[in-house]
Write a protein that holds these residues in place. Structure first.
Motif, short mmCIF file in Angstrom:
data_model
loop_
_atom_site.label_atom_id
_atom_site.label_comp_id
_atom_site.label_asym_id
_atom_site.label_seq_id
_atom_site.Cartn_x
_atom_site.Cartn_y
_atom_site.Cartn_z
N ASP A 54 43.42 63.68 4.75
CA ASP A 54 44.19 63.29 6.64
C ASP A 54 43.40 64.41 7.48
OD1 ASP A 54 48.17 64.30 5.21
OD2 ASP A 54 45.69 65.77 6.01
N GLY A 55 43.07 65.30 6.62
CA GLY A 55 42.71 66.25 8.47
C GLY A 55 43.68 67.00 8.76
N SER A 56 44.70 67.27 7.73
CA SER A 56 45.82 68.79 8.22
C SER A 56 45.06 69.71 7.08
CB SER A 56 46.95 68.35 7.51
OG SER A 56 46.54 68.51 6.51
N LEU A 57 45.40 70.78 8.73
CA LEU A 57 44.76 72.20 8.56
C LEU A 57 45.77 73.30 8.19
CD1 LEU A 57 42.83 71.94 11.15
CD2 LEU A 57 41.93 70.95 9.53
N ASP A 58 44.57 74.63 6.82
CA ASP A 58 45.65 75.83 7.24
C ASP A 58 44.91 76.53 6.79
OD1 ASP A 58 47.80 76.91 4.24
OD2 ASP A 58 47.83 77.16 6.44
N TYR A 59 44.85 77.39 7.72
CA TYR A 59 44.64 78.84 7.99
C TYR A 59 45.42 80.23 7.22
CZ TYR A 59 41.36 76.37 10.93
OH TYR A 59 40.52 75.26 11.25
N ALA A 60 44.17 81.40 7.11
CA ALA A 60 45.11 82.59 6.67
C ALA A 60 45.37 83.35 7.71
CB ALA A 60 43.69 83.30 5.36
N ASP A 61 46.03 83.68 8.23
CA ASP A 61 46.08 84.38 9.49
C ASP A 61 45.33 85.81 9.85
OD1 ASP A 61 50.15 84.75 8.91
OD2 ASP A 61 48.76 83.43 9.00
N SER A 62 44.65 85.89 9.43
CA SER A 62 43.48 86.98 9.34
C SER A 62 41.81 86.05 10.01
CB SER A 62 43.16 88.09 8.03
OG SER A 62 42.80 86.69 7.38
N VAL A 63 42.34 84.88 9.59
CA VAL A 63 41.13 84.78 10.64
C VAL A 63 41.32 83.50 10.98
CG1 VAL A 63 39.73 84.08 8.39
CG2 VAL A 63 41.14 82.08 8.42
N MET A 64 42.37 83.14 11.37
CA MET A 64 43.18 82.11 12.68
C MET A 64 42.55 82.86 14.04
SD MET A 64 45.43 79.67 12.67
CE MET A 64 46.74 79.93 11.74
N GLY A 65 42.57 81.50 14.34
CA GLY A 65 41.66 82.24 16.14
C GLY A 65 40.18 81.94 16.08
N ARG A 66 39.81 82.36 14.93
CA ARG A 66 38.20 83.08 14.94
C ARG A 66 37.71 81.62 13.37
NH1 ARG A 66 37.20 87.29 11.89
NH2 ARG A 66 39.10 87.09 10.93
N PHE A 67 37.95 81.49 12.90
CA PHE A 67 37.46 80.13 12.20
C PHE A 67 37.88 79.04 11.74
CE2 PHE A 67 36.70 83.61 8.42
CZ PHE A 67 35.92 84.14 9.27
N THR A 68 36.90 77.75 12.04
CA THR A 68 37.48 76.71 12.09
C THR A 68 36.89 76.03 10.73
OG1 THR A 68 37.52 76.56 14.67
CG2 THR A 68 37.20 74.58 13.41
N VAL A 69 37.99 75.75 10.46
CA VAL A 69 37.20 73.65 8.69
C VAL A 69 37.37 72.76 9.31
CG1 VAL A 69 39.92 74.20 8.35
CG2 VAL A 69 37.37 73.59 6.66
N SER A 70 35.95 72.12 8.84
CA SER A 70 35.80 70.24 8.93
C SER A 70 35.21 70.10 8.19
CB SER A 70 35.54 70.09 10.43
OG SER A 70 34.13 70.80 10.07
N ARG A 71 35.45 68.23 8.37
CA ARG A 71 34.93 67.83 6.98
C ARG A 71 34.64 66.69 7.86
NH1 ARG A 71 39.99 66.49 2.95
NH2 ARG A 71 38.53 65.35 1.67
N ASP A 72 33.28 66.11 6.38
CA ASP A 72 32.83 64.89 6.60
C ASP A 72 32.94 64.45 5.63
OD1 ASP A 72 31.01 62.79 7.24
OD2 ASP A 72 29.87 63.65 8.07
N ASN A 73 33.52 63.05 5.57
CA ASN A 73 34.19 62.66 4.66
C ASN A 73 33.04 61.62 3.84
OD1 ASN A 73 36.94 63.48 4.35
ND2 ASN A 73 37.77 61.39 6.03
N ALA A 74 32.13 61.10 4.81
CA ALA A 74 31.03 59.87 4.47
C ALA A 74 30.33 60.64 4.12
CB ALA A 74 30.72 59.20 5.95
N ARG A 75 30.07 61.69 4.45
CA ARG A 75 29.28 62.90 3.40
C ARG A 75 29.88 63.96 2.15
NH1 ARG A 75 24.31 62.89 6.58
NH2 ARG A 75 24.44 62.09 8.46
N ASN A 76 31.14 63.40 1.80
CA ASN A 76 31.70 64.50 1.07
C ASN A 76 31.40 65.85 1.42
OD1 ASN A 76 32.62 62.71 0.34
ND2 ASN A 76 31.07 61.82 -1.90
N THR A 77 31.45 66.49 2.72
CA THR A 77 30.82 67.95 3.05
C THR A 77 31.42 68.10 3.74
OG1 THR A 77 28.58 67.22 3.17
CG2 THR A 77 29.05 69.07 4.67
N MET A 78 32.29 69.73 3.72
CA MET A 78 33.12 70.70 4.33
C MET A 78 32.17 71.66 5.32
SD MET A 78 36.24 72.67 2.55
CE MET A 78 35.40 73.77 1.71
N TYR A 79 32.85 72.22 6.21
CA TYR A 79 32.16 73.11 6.96
C TYR A 79 32.76 74.16 7.25
CZ TYR A 79 29.20 68.69 7.45
OH TYR A 79 28.07 68.24 7.64
N LEU A 80 32.81 75.25 7.14
CA LEU A 80 33.74 76.86 8.14
C LEU A 80 32.11 77.22 8.76
CD1 LEU A 80 36.09 78.30 7.62
CD2 LEU A 80 34.62 79.76 6.12
#
Length: 120
Positions: A54-80
């Motif tokens: 559903d797009g909800s996100l969770d990050y480790a404190d050590s990467v918050m604000g620096r890393f961004t996770v996303s996904r393309d459901n049509a392509r079954n692909t996730m990015y960082l």
């Protein structure tokens, strides 16, 4: 059969950026939560970031604000997207996906890992 293939790792200088990709393929009906984990030499594997279907996100404190996770459901692909990288981000990064197959089986799948090295 289901596969997860990561790509995008490499060597980068401190303060630089990298983008990792994780592509799922095979007999897939749907994918629930996907996530990135990392394991530095001599340390345990740790959570980096997760993204639910559903797009909800969770990050480790050590990467918050620096890393961004996303996904393309049509392509079954996730990015960082990793920005402002630090030497302590050096690790093998693993992709994880909770997959429901076309045969309605549940698979907790891991990728083979991709090395990220942050060094000058």
């Amino acid at each position: 059969q289901v596969q997860l293939v990561e790509s995008g790792g490499g060597l980068v200088q401190p303060g630089g950026s990298l983008r990792l990709s994780c592509a799922a393929s095979g007999s897939i009906r749907s994918i629930n939560t996907m996530g990135w984990y990392r394991q530095a030499l001599g340390k345990e594997r740790e959570l980096v970031a997760t993204i639910a279907s559903d797009g909800s996100l969770d990050y480790a404190d050590s990467v918050m604000g620096r890393f961004t996770v996303s996904r393309d459901n049509a392509r079954n692909t996730m990015y960082l997207q990793m920005n402002s990288l630090k030497p302590e981000d050096t690790a093998v990064y693993y992709c994880n996906a909770q997959i429901i197959t076309r045969a309605s089986a549940y698979i907790n799948k891991w990728g083979q890992g991709t090395q990220v090295t942050v060094s000058s």
